[in-house]
Design a protein around this motif. Sequence first.
Motif, PDB file in Angstrom:
ATOM      1  N   PRO A  38      -2.219  -2.070  -2.444  1.00 19.05           N
ATOM      2  CA  PRO A  38      -2.246  -1.081  -1.374  1.00 19.05           C
ATOM      3  C   PRO A  38      -2.598   0.309  -1.888  1.00 19.05           C
ATOM      4  O   PRO A  38      -2.271   0.672  -3.032  1.00 19.05           O
ATOM      5  CB  PRO A  38      -0.815  -1.130  -0.822  1.00 19.05           C
ATOM      6  CG  PRO A  38       0.014  -1.658  -1.932  1.00 19.05           C
ATOM      7  CD  PRO A  38      -0.861  -2.610  -2.685  1.00 19.05           C
ATOM      8  N   LEU A  39      -3.272   1.103  -1.046  1.00 17.82           N
ATOM      9  CA  LEU A  39      -3.568   2.482  -1.377  1.00 17.82           C
ATOM     10  C   LEU A  39      -2.287   3.309  -1.324  1.00 17.82           C
ATOM     11  O   LEU A  39      -1.407   3.050  -0.500  1.00 17.82           O
ATOM     12  CB  LEU A  39      -4.580   3.079  -0.394  1.00 17.82           C
ATOM     13  CG  LEU A  39      -6.064   2.963  -0.776  1.00 17.82           C
ATOM     14  CD1 LEU A  39      -6.527   1.508  -0.687  1.00 17.82           C
ATOM     15  CD2 LEU A  39      -6.913   3.844   0.132  1.00 17.82           C
ATOM     16  N   SER A  40      -2.195   4.314  -2.171  1.00 20.99           N
ATOM     17  CA  SER A  40      -1.056   5.225  -2.128  1.00 20.99           C
ATOM     18  C   SER A  40      -1.157   6.088  -0.874  1.00 20.99           C
ATOM     19  O   SER A  40      -2.235   6.220  -0.280  1.00 20.99           O
ATOM     20  CB  SER A  40      -1.047   6.112  -3.366  1.00 20.99           C
ATOM     21  OG  SER A  40      -2.141   7.025  -3.322  1.00 20.99           O
ATOM     22  N   GLU A  95      -3.114  -2.514   6.808  1.00 19.36           N
ATOM     23  CA  GLU A  95      -2.930  -1.682   5.618  1.00 19.36           C
ATOM     24  C   GLU A  95      -4.225  -1.623   4.818  1.00 19.36           C
ATOM     25  O   GLU A  95      -4.944  -2.610   4.690  1.00 19.36           O
ATOM     26  CB  GLU A  95      -1.821  -2.242   4.738  1.00 19.36           C
ATOM     27  CG  GLU A  95      -0.420  -1.944   5.226  1.00 19.36           C
ATOM     28  CD  GLU A  95       0.617  -2.281   4.156  1.00 19.36           C
ATOM     29  OE1 GLU A  95       0.212  -2.667   3.035  1.00 19.36           O
ATOM     30  OE2 GLU A  95       1.805  -2.168   4.453  1.00 19.36           O
ATOM     31  N   MET A  96      -4.492  -0.439   4.270  1.00 19.51           N
ATOM     32  CA  MET A  96      -5.652  -0.284   3.390  1.00 19.51           C
ATOM     33  C   MET A  96      -5.284  -0.757   1.988  1.00 19.51           C
ATOM     34  O   MET A  96      -4.201  -0.452   1.485  1.00 19.51           O
ATOM     35  CB  MET A  96      -6.119   1.169   3.362  1.00 19.51           C
ATOM     36  CG  MET A  96      -6.683   1.659   4.681  1.00 19.51           C
ATOM     37  SD  MET A  96      -7.460   3.289   4.517  1.00 19.51           S
ATOM     38  CE  MET A  96      -8.876   2.892   3.482  1.00 19.51           C
ATOM     39  N   LYS A  97      -6.201  -1.498   1.380  1.00 21.14           N
ATOM     40  CA  LYS A  97      -5.941  -2.067   0.055  1.00 21.14           C
ATOM     41  C   LYS A  97      -7.163  -1.898  -0.841  1.00 21.14           C
ATOM     42  O   LYS A  97      -8.296  -1.805  -0.382  1.00 21.14           O
ATOM     43  CB  LYS A  97      -5.610  -3.562   0.177  1.00 21.14           C
ATOM     44  CG  LYS A  97      -4.357  -3.861   0.989  1.00 21.14           C
ATOM     45  CD  LYS A  97      -4.113  -5.358   1.064  1.00 21.14           C
ATOM     46  CE  LYS A  97      -2.856  -5.668   1.868  1.00 21.14           C
ATOM     47  NZ  LYS A  97      -2.585  -7.122   1.943  1.00 21.14           N
ATOM     48  N   TRP A  98      -6.874  -1.840  -2.151  1.00 23.83           N
ATOM     49  CA  TRP A  98      -7.936  -1.916  -3.144  1.00 23.83           C
ATOM     50  C   TRP A  98      -8.260  -3.392  -3.371  1.00 23.83           C
ATOM     51  O   TRP A  98      -7.377  -4.192  -3.612  1.00 23.83           O
ATOM     52  CB  TRP A  98      -7.489  -1.310  -4.466  1.00 23.83           C
ATOM     53  CG  TRP A  98      -7.122   0.137  -4.411  1.00 23.83           C
ATOM     54  CD1 TRP A  98      -5.874   0.662  -4.364  1.00 23.83           C
ATOM     55  CD2 TRP A  98      -8.022   1.247  -4.420  1.00 23.83           C
ATOM     56  NE1 TRP A  98      -5.933   2.028  -4.334  1.00 23.83           N
ATOM     57  CE2 TRP A  98      -7.243   2.412  -4.375  1.00 23.83           C
ATOM     58  CE3 TRP A  98      -9.419   1.359  -4.463  1.00 23.83           C
ATOM     59  CZ2 TRP A  98      -7.809   3.688  -4.362  1.00 23.83           C
ATOM     60  CZ3 TRP A  98      -9.981   2.625  -4.460  1.00 23.83           C
ATOM     61  CH2 TRP A  98      -9.183   3.767  -4.415  1.00 23.83           C
ATOM     62  N   ASN A 360      -2.976   9.295  -6.773  1.00 24.37           N
ATOM     63  CA  ASN A 360      -2.948  10.572  -6.085  1.00 24.37           C
ATOM     64  C   ASN A 360      -1.527  10.819  -5.579  1.00 24.37           C
ATOM     65  O   ASN A 360      -1.147  10.327  -4.531  1.00 24.37           O
ATOM     66  CB  ASN A 360      -3.911  10.548  -4.884  1.00 24.37           C
ATOM     67  CG  ASN A 360      -5.264  11.154  -5.207  1.00 24.37           C
ATOM     68  OD1 ASN A 360      -5.339  12.291  -5.655  1.00 24.37           O
ATOM     69  ND2 ASN A 360      -6.331  10.406  -4.969  1.00 24.37           N
ATOM     70  N   TRP A 361      -0.723  11.561  -6.324  1.00 18.69           N
ATOM     71  CA  TRP A 361       0.601  11.976  -5.868  1.00 18.69           C
ATOM     72  C   TRP A 361       0.599  13.503  -5.931  1.00 18.69           C
ATOM     73  O   TRP A 361       0.838  14.088  -6.988  1.00 18.69           O
ATOM     74  CB  TRP A 361       1.706  11.376  -6.740  1.00 18.69           C
ATOM     75  CG  TRP A 361       1.827   9.896  -6.586  1.00 18.69           C
ATOM     76  CD1 TRP A 361       1.000   8.942  -7.087  1.00 18.69           C
ATOM     77  CD2 TRP A 361       2.833   9.189  -5.863  1.00 18.69           C
ATOM     78  NE1 TRP A 361       1.424   7.687  -6.739  1.00 18.69           N
ATOM     79  CE2 TRP A 361       2.564   7.805  -5.980  1.00 18.69           C
ATOM     80  CE3 TRP A 361       3.963   9.582  -5.131  1.00 18.69           C
ATOM     81  CZ2 TRP A 361       3.351   6.827  -5.402  1.00 18.69           C
ATOM     82  CZ3 TRP A 361       4.750   8.607  -4.552  1.00 18.69           C
ATOM     83  CH2 TRP A 361       4.442   7.251  -4.681  1.00 18.69           C
TER      84      TRP A 361
END
Length: 520
Positions: A38-40, A95-98, A360-361
């Motif tokens: 999942p994307l962050s 959900e967006m995923k890589w 990306n946090w």
Amino acid sequence: MESEEGLRRRKQALKPIKTKTANKEGEDSVNHQVEEEPLSPSARLFHEPHFNVYIIAIMGCKTQIYPDIAKANLVHTLLKHPRFSSLQVVGDGGEMKWVRTKVDLEKHVIVPELNPNMDDADQYVEDYVFNLSKSSIEKTQPMWDLHLLNVKTSDAEGVGIFRVHHSLGDGTSLMSLLLACTRQISDPQALPTVPGVLYKKKKKNAVNGSSSWWIWRCLIGFWWGWQLFWNTVVDAFMFMVTALFLKDTETPLKGPPGIEFTPRRIVYRTVSLDDIKLVKNAMNTTINDVALGITQAGLSRYLNRRYGDSKKDDEASKTKNNLPKKIRLRSTLLINLRPTAGIQALSDMMEKDTEAKWGNWIGYVLLPFTIGLREDPLDYVRQAKATIDRKKHSFEAIFTFSVAELVLKIFGIKKASALSHSILTRTTMCFSNLVGPLEEIGYYGHPMAYLAPTSYGQPHALMINFQSYSNKMTIVLSVDEDTIPDPKQLRDDIVDSLQLIKDAVIQKGLIKEDHNLNKI
């Protein structure tokens, strides 16, 4: 301003594609996709229409670029990173995923046919980047590309333009990855050396065991903790009121609503890093303090001229103080809160398939700029140092990240996007200072002359980046031309401010003998 129809089409283009992970026979349906992740939350944020941000790194080479060599070695370097060989897709649950995929380098490496004898190669490269900022990368492929321009400019024999969607990583992480793909010119087997924070060992006090020493230590610790608490409370309050209503002053640098959808004119100038170090050593500050100081000076000079141009008085009005009183001008500084993978860790990941931290946090820091004409040019650096020292002593970035995470979990990505957008649109600009390698580097026989990173797609009309490289510092401006029609003048004002501050340091006799001038 982009039309409603254009905005509607752009929003449609931003919708991620949907794929199925496997077909009935058990085979992957899109380029043999595997390894879903999942994307962050921050990566998902960059897929919202108002945050379709791309990072661009303009790389000047001292030799002509050989595309076949670049492509061949990308397979063994960049493509080893999972983010650069993955699609960003929406699964059945929304959900967006890589999703890993096979990369076709012919679609990612663009080599236009150019006239080697063109009249103005520098302007051609500038226009090329400007036109590139009008476009986006299709989500049917990993969201990055590399443009190789074999044209001789004033400071390079060839130019590479590396474009990456911000969802793949923040600027610091991407810079580390880029450097991990290079090697030192003097030692082709050695990775670049990037300076870290230097800590001085404290001298032991002979009375460390005395009761008076412990009392003083407790008092100092209490005062330090109280300042940290108070600064964080004030910064959190300013963040909240900015999200609700507090706007920067409407100056010639502040863009109108919808500025994130306009193309950007990107200009840059490389100056001597030794000049900045001279000021730093003389005033006992940091490179970042000096960068912020000369930026404040340059913005003040530029705004004073713009306000003078708007008056219908004689030419003398342009040389006096034309600035309004109490200008509120703030920069949004994005802070990566996740420990960034070092160059060695990323190099090992690409060579030995090891794991490295990535993501990306991001938290926000609202950095106020002091705008005004000063009799003593060194006051700009002193004010910058005071501002940065105070911001270092605050948990502002952690607070803003936590608030964004809380809003995301409770209200969803749309509300979190709206919160971030309200913060950015009520400030004036973006500012960053990235540390580069100490020595000259190259990519498989392509020695680098300079490195100029920036971005487009952010809801600001102005972004200023400082990037060090060897003994150079490149100052990069990304601007909306409707708001700032003369970006080269603004760039020159910042460069001229460095010279004025350097001259003031010399005239005041503040230069110190320093045999470690080459240290950052």
